[in-house]
Design an enzyme around this catalytic site. Structure first.
Site, PDB file in Angstrom:
ATOM      1  N   LYS A  13       0.836  -1.212   0.000  1.00 57.76           N
ATOM      2  CA  LYS A  13       0.000   0.000   0.000  1.00 57.76           C
ATOM      3  C   LYS A  13       0.872   1.264   0.000  1.00 57.76           C
ATOM      4  O   LYS A  13       0.650   2.181  -0.795  1.00 57.76           O
ATOM      5  CB  LYS A  13      -0.947   0.000   1.215  1.00 57.76           C
ATOM      6  CG  LYS A  13      -1.851  -1.222   1.281  1.00 57.76           C
ATOM      7  CD  LYS A  13      -2.758  -1.209   2.502  1.00 57.76           C
ATOM      8  CE  LYS A  13      -2.075  -1.253   3.846  1.00 57.76           C
ATOM      9  NZ  LYS A  13      -1.295  -2.495   4.113  1.00 57.76           N
ATOM     10  N   ARG A  88      -9.236   0.771   9.910  1.00 57.84           N
ATOM     11  CA  ARG A  88      -8.756  -0.584  10.149  1.00 57.84           C
ATOM     12  C   ARG A  88      -9.717  -1.375  11.031  1.00 57.84           C
ATOM     13  O   ARG A  88      -9.453  -2.540  11.331  1.00 57.84           O
ATOM     14  CB  ARG A  88      -7.432  -0.486  10.896  1.00 57.84           C
ATOM     15  CG  ARG A  88      -6.212  -0.897  10.109  1.00 57.84           C
ATOM     16  CD  ARG A  88      -5.046  -0.605  11.019  1.00 57.84           C
ATOM     17  NE  ARG A  88      -3.867  -1.306  10.670  1.00 57.84           N
ATOM     18  CZ  ARG A  88      -2.894  -0.773   9.938  1.00 57.84           C
ATOM     19  NH1 ARG A  88      -3.014   0.424   9.426  1.00 57.84           N
ATOM     20  NH2 ARG A  88      -1.801  -1.455   9.734  1.00 57.84           N
ATOM     21  N   ARG A 122      11.688  -6.060   4.111  1.00 59.98           N
ATOM     22  CA  ARG A 122      11.529  -4.608   3.988  1.00 59.98           C
ATOM     23  C   ARG A 122      12.592  -3.865   4.805  1.00 59.98           C
ATOM     24  O   ARG A 122      12.916  -4.235   5.928  1.00 59.98           O
ATOM     25  CB  ARG A 122      10.147  -4.170   4.480  1.00 59.98           C
ATOM     26  CG  ARG A 122      10.000  -2.662   4.517  1.00 59.98           C
ATOM     27  CD  ARG A 122       8.597  -2.184   4.669  1.00 59.98           C
ATOM     28  NE  ARG A 122       7.911  -2.771   5.798  1.00 59.98           N
ATOM     29  CZ  ARG A 122       6.607  -2.618   6.029  1.00 59.98           C
ATOM     30  NH1 ARG A 122       5.874  -1.911   5.189  1.00 59.98           N
ATOM     31  NH2 ARG A 122       6.038  -3.175   7.073  1.00 59.98           N
ATOM     32  N   ARG A 155      11.834  -2.160  10.514  1.00 63.75           N
ATOM     33  CA  ARG A 155      10.808  -1.780  11.486  1.00 63.75           C
ATOM     34  C   ARG A 155      10.712  -2.840  12.583  1.00 63.75           C
ATOM     35  O   ARG A 155      10.821  -4.025  12.305  1.00 63.75           O
ATOM     36  CB  ARG A 155       9.448  -1.647  10.777  1.00 63.75           C
ATOM     37  CG  ARG A 155       9.238  -0.279  10.168  1.00 63.75           C
ATOM     38  CD  ARG A 155       8.046  -0.181   9.262  1.00 63.75           C
ATOM     39  NE  ARG A 155       6.790  -0.758   9.744  1.00 63.75           N
ATOM     40  CZ  ARG A 155       5.625  -0.637   9.101  1.00 63.75           C
ATOM     41  NH1 ARG A 155       5.565   0.067   7.963  1.00 63.75           N
ATOM     42  NH2 ARG A 155       4.531  -1.194   9.563  1.00 63.75           N
ATOM     43  N   ARG A 166       0.443  -9.233  13.590  1.00 64.07           N
ATOM     44  CA  ARG A 166      -0.231  -8.260  12.709  1.00 64.07           C
ATOM     45  C   ARG A 166      -1.191  -8.965  11.756  1.00 64.07           C
ATOM     46  O   ARG A 166      -2.266  -8.445  11.451  1.00 64.07           O
ATOM     47  CB  ARG A 166       0.809  -7.465  11.906  1.00 64.07           C
ATOM     48  CG  ARG A 166       1.533  -6.447  12.754  1.00 64.07           C
ATOM     49  CD  ARG A 166       2.804  -6.015  12.104  1.00 64.07           C
ATOM     50  NE  ARG A 166       2.580  -5.162  10.957  1.00 64.07           N
ATOM     51  CZ  ARG A 166       3.499  -4.930  10.023  1.00 64.07           C
ATOM     52  NH1 ARG A 166       4.669  -5.511  10.083  1.00 64.07           N
ATOM     53  NH2 ARG A 166       3.228  -4.115   9.034  1.00 64.07           N
TER      54      ARG A 166
END
Ligand code: AP5
Length: 209
Positions: A13, A88, A122, A155, A166
């Site tokens: 996203k 969310r 990432r 992160r 998550r």
């Protein structure tokens, strides 16, 4: 045009939003980025949300809704925006419907194996938020941001335990929004598996329709 990007963590996203905002000339508003900015600056809000985010949980609705309400009241949203990571929960979606009309909800669809691959690889530049992947989108020099020369970071919530959490939170709290928006008639499924440029093309063609 007011757009919401919906989809599991790591579906791309933020990456596509960086391209889409240039194409539509509207701001990209990411609740995750706003929280991370507050953590970086050591604000009261940052202190409240740091532990929740590191574990992969959701920040309480009342905090998040207030923050988004304030952001959407700024002048730069007058001709539209891309809302990434909000709503969310059903509570957040209902609050948003009282703030503004949403033209399109783009639902990023990606299988779980690829999600985990994307999240675990990432890396990002802390000061600019620029996103990399160690395999599919590496920096020119390993571990270093292409433009600022700063070291890239991983992160806290991209560590294996937090990724698992998550994904559970996404399924329990966020996935019900797919039905919620489909029933409202403004949900568009987007195949998030091709390259970011191809995902952008399919979004632009869906928005034209
Ligand atoms: P947030 O920052 O919103 O995280 P997220 O939704 O989990 O999304 P991600 O940023 O992890 O993934 P993404 O889909 O943007 O993927 P990206 O483009 O980076 O939220 C973080 C936390 O903040 C939450 O857990 C919560 O604690 C809190 N929070 C935020 N909003 C909240 C809310 N509304 N309510 C309550 N709490 C909230 O890409 C991932 C990787 O894949 C990158 O390495 C990228 O290079 C690579 N990649 C991207 N696209 C492609 C592609 N097409 N092909 C190959 N690789 C790709």
């Amino acid at each position: 045009m007011n757009i919401v990007l919906l989809g599991p963590p790591g579906a791309g996203k933020g990456t596509v939003a960086a391209l889409l905002k240039g194409a539509l000339e509207v701001p990209h508003i990411s609740t995750g980025d706003i929280f991370r900015e507050n953590i970086k600056n050591g604000t009261e809000l940052g202190k409240r949300v740091q532990g929740i985010m590191a574990s992969g949980g959701l920040v309480p609705d009342e905090i998040t809704i207030e923050m988004v309400k304030d952001r959407l009241s700024k002048d730069d949203t007058a001709s539209g925006y891309i809302l990434d990571g909000f709503p969310r929960t059903i509570g957040q979606a209902e609050a948003l419907s009282g703030i503004d009309d949403i033209d399109a909800v783009l639902n990023f669809v990606l299988d779980e194996e690829e999600i985990v691959r994307r999240l675990s690889g990432r890396r990002l530049c802390k000061s600019t938020g620029r996103i990399y992947h160690i395999v599919s989108n590496p920096p020119k020099v390993e571990g270093i941001d292409d433009e600022t020369g700063e070291p890239l970071i991983q992160r806290d919530d991209d560590k294996p335990e937090a990724i698992r959490h998550r994904l559970e939170v996404y399924k329990k709290d966020t996935e019900p929004l797919i039905v919620y928006y489909r029933e409202k008639g403004n949900l568009v499924d987007i195949d998030a598996s091709p390259s970011p440029e191809d995902v952008l093309k399919s979004i632009l063609s869906a928005l034209k329709k």
